[in-house]
Design a protein around this motif. Structure first.
Motif, PDB file in Angstrom:
ATOM      1  N   THR A  17      33.597 -34.614  59.752  1.00  0.00           N
ATOM      2  CA  THR A  17      34.846 -33.911  59.475  1.00  0.00           C
ATOM      3  C   THR A  17      35.778 -34.852  58.720  1.00  0.00           C
ATOM      4  OG1 THR A  17      35.687 -34.569  61.633  1.00  0.00           O
ATOM      5  CG2 THR A  17      34.709 -32.388  61.488  1.00  0.00           C
ATOM      6  N   SER A  18      36.859 -34.306  58.178  1.00  0.00           N
ATOM      7  CA  SER A  18      37.709 -35.142  57.326  1.00  0.00           C
ATOM      8  C   SER A  18      39.152 -34.682  57.355  1.00  0.00           C
ATOM      9  CB  SER A  18      37.209 -35.086  55.878  1.00  0.00           C
ATOM     10  OG  SER A  18      37.578 -33.851  55.306  1.00  0.00           O
ATOM     11  N   CYS A  19      39.993 -35.503  56.749  1.00  0.00           N
ATOM     12  CA  CYS A  19      41.366 -35.099  56.475  1.00  0.00           C
ATOM     13  C   CYS A  19      41.362 -34.140  55.283  1.00  0.00           C
ATOM     14  CB  CYS A  19      42.220 -36.312  56.107  1.00  0.00           C
ATOM     15  SG  CYS A  19      42.249 -37.612  57.340  1.00  0.00           S
ATOM     16  N   PHE A  20      42.523 -33.602  54.962  1.00  0.00           N
ATOM     17  CA  PHE A  20      42.687 -32.707  53.820  1.00  0.00           C
ATOM     18  C   PHE A  20      42.119 -33.357  52.547  1.00  0.00           C
ATOM     19  CE2 PHE A  20      45.031 -31.639  50.027  1.00  0.00           C
ATOM     20  CZ  PHE A  20      45.117 -30.263  50.059  1.00  0.00           C
ATOM     21  N   GLY A  21      41.233 -32.645  51.877  1.00  0.00           N
ATOM     22  CA  GLY A  21      40.788 -33.045  50.547  1.00  0.00           C
ATOM     23  C   GLY A  21      40.012 -34.344  50.475  1.00  0.00           C
ATOM     24  N   CYS A  22      39.443 -34.812  51.589  1.00  0.00           N
ATOM     25  CA  CYS A  22      38.752 -36.105  51.537  1.00  0.00           C
ATOM     26  C   CYS A  22      37.241 -35.924  51.547  1.00  0.00           C
ATOM     27  CB  CYS A  22      39.176 -37.003  52.695  1.00  0.00           C
ATOM     28  SG  CYS A  22      38.393 -38.617  52.576  1.00  0.00           S
ATOM     29  N   HIS A  23      36.583 -36.546  50.575  1.00  0.00           N
ATOM     30  CA  HIS A  23      35.133 -36.451  50.442  1.00  0.00           C
ATOM     31  C   HIS A  23      34.414 -37.483  51.311  1.00  0.00           C
ATOM     32  CE1 HIS A  23      36.757 -39.516  47.917  1.00  0.00           C
ATOM     33  NE2 HIS A  23      35.560 -40.054  47.753  1.00  0.00           N
ATOM     34  N   VAL A  24      35.136 -38.516  51.774  1.00  0.00           N
ATOM     35  CA  VAL A  24      34.491 -39.565  52.578  1.00  0.00           C
ATOM     36  C   VAL A  24      34.128 -39.018  53.956  1.00  0.00           C
ATOM     37  CG1 VAL A  24      34.804 -41.838  53.637  1.00  0.00           C
ATOM     38  CG2 VAL A  24      35.677 -41.402  51.336  1.00  0.00           C
ATOM     39  N   ALA A  25      35.020 -38.225  54.530  1.00  0.00           N
ATOM     40  CA  ALA A  25      34.772 -37.577  55.826  1.00  0.00           C
ATOM     41  C   ALA A  25      34.346 -38.590  56.884  1.00  0.00           C
ATOM     42  CB  ALA A  25      33.719 -36.476  55.677  1.00  0.00           C
ATOM     43  N   CYS A  26      35.235 -39.519  57.186  1.00  0.00           N
ATOM     44  CA  CYS A  26      34.875 -40.595  58.113  1.00  0.00           C
ATOM     45  C   CYS A  26      35.057 -40.189  59.577  1.00  0.00           C
ATOM     46  CB  CYS A  26      35.666 -41.855  57.799  1.00  0.00           C
ATOM     47  SG  CYS A  26      37.400 -41.762  58.254  1.00  0.00           S
ATOM     48  N   PHE A  27      35.497 -38.953  59.824  1.00  0.00           N
ATOM     49  CA  PHE A  27      35.558 -38.462  61.200  1.00  0.00           C
ATOM     50  C   PHE A  27      34.250 -37.734  61.526  1.00  0.00           C
ATOM     51  CE2 PHE A  27      39.982 -38.967  60.185  1.00  0.00           C
ATOM     52  CZ  PHE A  27      40.597 -39.276  61.384  1.00  0.00           C
ATOM     53  N   ALA A  28      33.938 -37.656  62.809  1.00  0.00           N
ATOM     54  CA  ALA A  28      32.777 -36.869  63.225  1.00  0.00           C
ATOM     55  C   ALA A  28      33.139 -36.079  64.466  1.00  0.00           C
ATOM     56  CB  ALA A  28      31.595 -37.781  63.520  1.00  0.00           C
ATOM     57  N   PRO A  82      41.707 -36.972  45.651  1.00  0.00           N
ATOM     58  CA  PRO A  82      40.892 -37.282  46.824  1.00  0.00           C
ATOM     59  C   PRO A  82      41.712 -37.949  47.925  1.00  0.00           C
ATOM     60  CG  PRO A  82      39.868 -38.107  44.814  1.00  0.00           C
ATOM     61  CD  PRO A  82      41.243 -37.665  44.448  1.00  0.00           C
ATOM     62  N   ALA A  83      41.396 -37.642  49.162  1.00  0.00           N
ATOM     63  CA  ALA A  83      42.034 -38.249  50.335  1.00  0.00           C
ATOM     64  C   ALA A  83      43.553 -38.098  50.303  1.00  0.00           C
ATOM     65  CB  ALA A  83      41.642 -39.727  50.456  1.00  0.00           C
ATOM     66  N   SER A  84      44.024 -36.957  49.829  1.00  0.00           N
ATOM     67  CA  SER A  84      45.476 -36.787  49.682  1.00  0.00           C
ATOM     68  C   SER A  84      46.096 -36.078  50.890  1.00  0.00           C
ATOM     69  CB  SER A  84      45.792 -36.021  48.401  1.00  0.00           C
ATOM     70  OG  SER A  84      45.195 -34.742  48.433  1.00  0.00           O
ATOM     71  N   GLY A  85      45.467 -36.248  52.050  1.00  0.00           N
ATOM     72  CA  GLY A  85      46.045 -35.656  53.253  1.00  0.00           C
ATOM     73  C   GLY A  85      46.898 -36.625  54.038  1.00  0.00           C
ATOM     74  N   ARG A  86      47.109 -37.815  53.488  1.00  0.00           N
ATOM     75  CA  ARG A  86      47.790 -38.850  54.267  1.00  0.00           C
ATOM     76  C   ARG A  86      49.300 -38.624  54.326  1.00  0.00           C
ATOM     77  NH1 ARG A  86      44.278 -41.551  57.263  1.00  0.00           N
ATOM     78  NH2 ARG A  86      46.085 -42.840  57.676  1.00  0.00           N
ATOM     79  N   LEU A  87      49.873 -39.107  55.424  1.00  0.00           N
ATOM     80  CA  LEU A  87      51.307 -38.988  55.678  1.00  0.00           C
ATOM     81  C   LEU A  87      51.786 -40.338  56.200  1.00  0.00           C
ATOM     82  CD1 LEU A  87      53.912 -37.183  56.521  1.00  0.00           C
ATOM     83  CD2 LEU A  87      52.816 -37.106  58.761  1.00  0.00           C
ATOM     84  N   MET A 113      36.167 -37.492  66.520  1.00  0.00           N
ATOM     85  CA  MET A 113      36.420 -38.907  66.812  1.00  0.00           C
ATOM     86  C   MET A 113      36.363 -39.708  65.520  1.00  0.00           C
ATOM     87  SD  MET A 113      34.225 -39.410  70.303  1.00  0.00           S
ATOM     88  CE  MET A 113      34.091 -38.036  71.467  1.00  0.00           C
ATOM     89  N   HIS A 114      37.002 -40.847  65.545  1.00  0.00           N
ATOM     90  CA  HIS A 114      37.107 -41.688  64.361  1.00  0.00           C
ATOM     91  C   HIS A 114      36.450 -43.025  64.648  1.00  0.00           C
ATOM     92  CE1 HIS A 114      39.188 -44.060  61.223  1.00  0.00           C
ATOM     93  NE2 HIS A 114      39.213 -42.921  60.584  1.00  0.00           N
ATOM     94  N   CYS A 115      35.849 -43.631  63.641  1.00  0.00           N
ATOM     95  CA  CYS A 115      35.110 -44.874  63.850  1.00  0.00           C
ATOM     96  C   CYS A 115      35.966 -45.966  64.489  1.00  0.00           C
ATOM     97  CB  CYS A 115      34.566 -45.366  62.523  1.00  0.00           C
ATOM     98  SG  CYS A 115      35.833 -45.511  61.259  1.00  0.00           S
TER      99      CYS A 115
END
Ligand code: SF4
Length: 417
Positions: free
Chosen positions: A291-302, A102-107, A314-316
């Motif tokens: 919307t979300s980053c790669f593989g993220c279930h939280v989807a904190c973008f909209a 999960p949430a493994s789109g980070r760099l 946009m992001h919170c």
């Protein structure tokens, strides 16, 4: 647009001239699961690239920050400044990036920061999205960029090929149009990160942007890219990532998703926000989808659409102008348009909204203390308005008028006011 490429020399592992596609090297170096075994190094001064084993790093460090800091420890002296060609920009995902986790789109991006005050020390900045996984799929555990190009270039990393793209025609383009044009030119599926006018003009508040709002901020790394005359990096990869126990990873990932599936970040209700109730109202009024980053279930973008103020993901954490705009307009469409401007325009120009938030407060305090007067290019008596935020962002990104001083960041500007 002109394409140039120059491959450098020999395979460092089995001493042959190759593109690392033989696989022999894999048995010669210690490649842990989750890693690809290779680091790509690009020297912009020499217009050359090479591939190195990542084994000496991945054996000792869990992920991207460790690799990046070790590169600095070994290669960059303490007197090297952020805009010095000897500075490095290290783009480093981690062993889970691009997997089922999960949430493994980070760099992670590591470099000397022009924003750090008073000394440009090494720091890191995270970025979400899809670029990090794509770098892994292209076969690299990290990308190290060094030197400074003679003229503006972009990089096109397509699996084991690296191409330098002359990019002087892209100068002045914002981050959205840069990506759209490059994707059309190279590959519609390419993942791209780039800088906007702020990075080109070496604003210390400049960010690196991918898609519409995956941003590496709070570091000034957009200006480091600008100092290297590097406009964008496009990546396309089709390799896989070796997983030791795929079944177990799937089970653990499912459990993590179950436990964190109701993360309040999704509805932007974190207690760090000043007035979450009215922000929720804003969100529900304009949100088209999460919307979300790669593989993220939280989807904190909209993805939001505000009438006559455009639309974007946009992001919170971008809600920095909500309170000033509410104070200026009250609860109205004008307020909502000002909030949308503050986010979309910053992302287009390649400016870090966290740093801009501090700048808005800094200017507001200066005005109230009588230390700065309203001027046509910066109406500081109208903090909270659309006019103010549009003019502020544009002045900082282009270094126009007082924007040149403000683009140095609040602490350095304060030294001169
Ligand atoms: S969508 Fe939000 S929570 Fe998920 S990885 Fe991206 S930034 Fe993190």
């Amino acid at each position: 647009m002109r394409f140039l490429s120059r491959e450098s020399g020999m395979c460092a592992v089995v001493s042959c001239k190759c593109t690392w596609s033989c696989g022999i090297w894999r048995s010669k170096v210690n490649v842990a699961y989750g890693w690809t075994g290779k680091i790509l190094r690009v020297d912009l001064t020499e217009r050359a690239w090479s591939v190195e084993p990542s084994g000496k790093y991945v054996d000792r460090f869990i992920g991207g920050i460790g690799i990046g800091l070790m590169v600095f420890w070994e290669e960059v002296g303490p007197l090297v400044g952020a805009f010095d060609p000897d500075n490095r920009l290290v783009f480093a995902p981690g062993p889970l990036t691009g997997t089922l986790a999960p949430a493994s789109g980070r760099l992670e991006i590591i470099s000397k920061s022009p924003l750090n005050y008073p000394t440009e020390t090494v720091t890191r900045s995270g970025m979400g999205g899809f670029w990090g996984p794509e770098l892994k799929y292209a076969g690299y555990d990290a990308l190290i960029v060094q030197g400074r190009a003679d003229n503006w270039v972009s990089l096109w990393i397509n699996n084991d090929r690296v191409v330098f793209i002359d990019s002087k025609d892209y100068i002045g383009e914002d981050t959205y149009s840069t990506q759209a044009k490059l994707r059309k030119e190279l590959d519609p599926q390419a993942r791209i990160l780039c800088i906007g006018p702020a990075g080109e003009n070496l604003s210390r508040l400049a960010a690196i942007v991918s898609e519409t709002s995956f941003v590496s901020g709070k570091s000034g790394f957009g200006a480091v890219m600008g100092s290297k005359r590097l406009k964008a990096i496009a990546v396309r990869g089709t390799e896989g990532i070796r997983i030791f126990d795929p079944g177990r990873l799937a089970r653990v990932s499912k459990e993590v998703r179950r436990l964190s599936g109701r993360d309040p970040m999704r509805e932007w209700t974190s207690r760090t926000f000043i007035n979450p109730e009215s922000q929720r109202t804003f969100l529900n009024k304009y949100r088209k989808q999460n919307t979300s980053c790669f593989g993220c279930h939280v989807a904190c973008f909209a993805y939001l659409r505000v009438p006559e103020a455009g639309e974007s993901q946009m992001h919170c954490l971008n809600y920095y102008y909500f309170s000033p705009a509410t104070k200026y307009y009250g609860h109205s469409l004008d307020r909502d348009q000002a909030v949308a401007d503050s986010i979309v325009l910053a992302n287009r120009l390649g400016l870090d909204t966290t740093s801009i938030a501090g700048m808005v407060k800094f200017l507001s305090d200066l005005y109230q203390a009588g230390r700065i007067a309203p001027q046509p290019e910066l109406p500081v008596d109208k903090v909270g308005s659309r006019e103010f935020i549009q003019k502020l962002l544009s002045a900082i990104a282009t270094r126009k008028g007082i924007g040149s001083l403000l683009s140095e960041g609040a602490p350095r500007a304060a030294d001169h006011i």
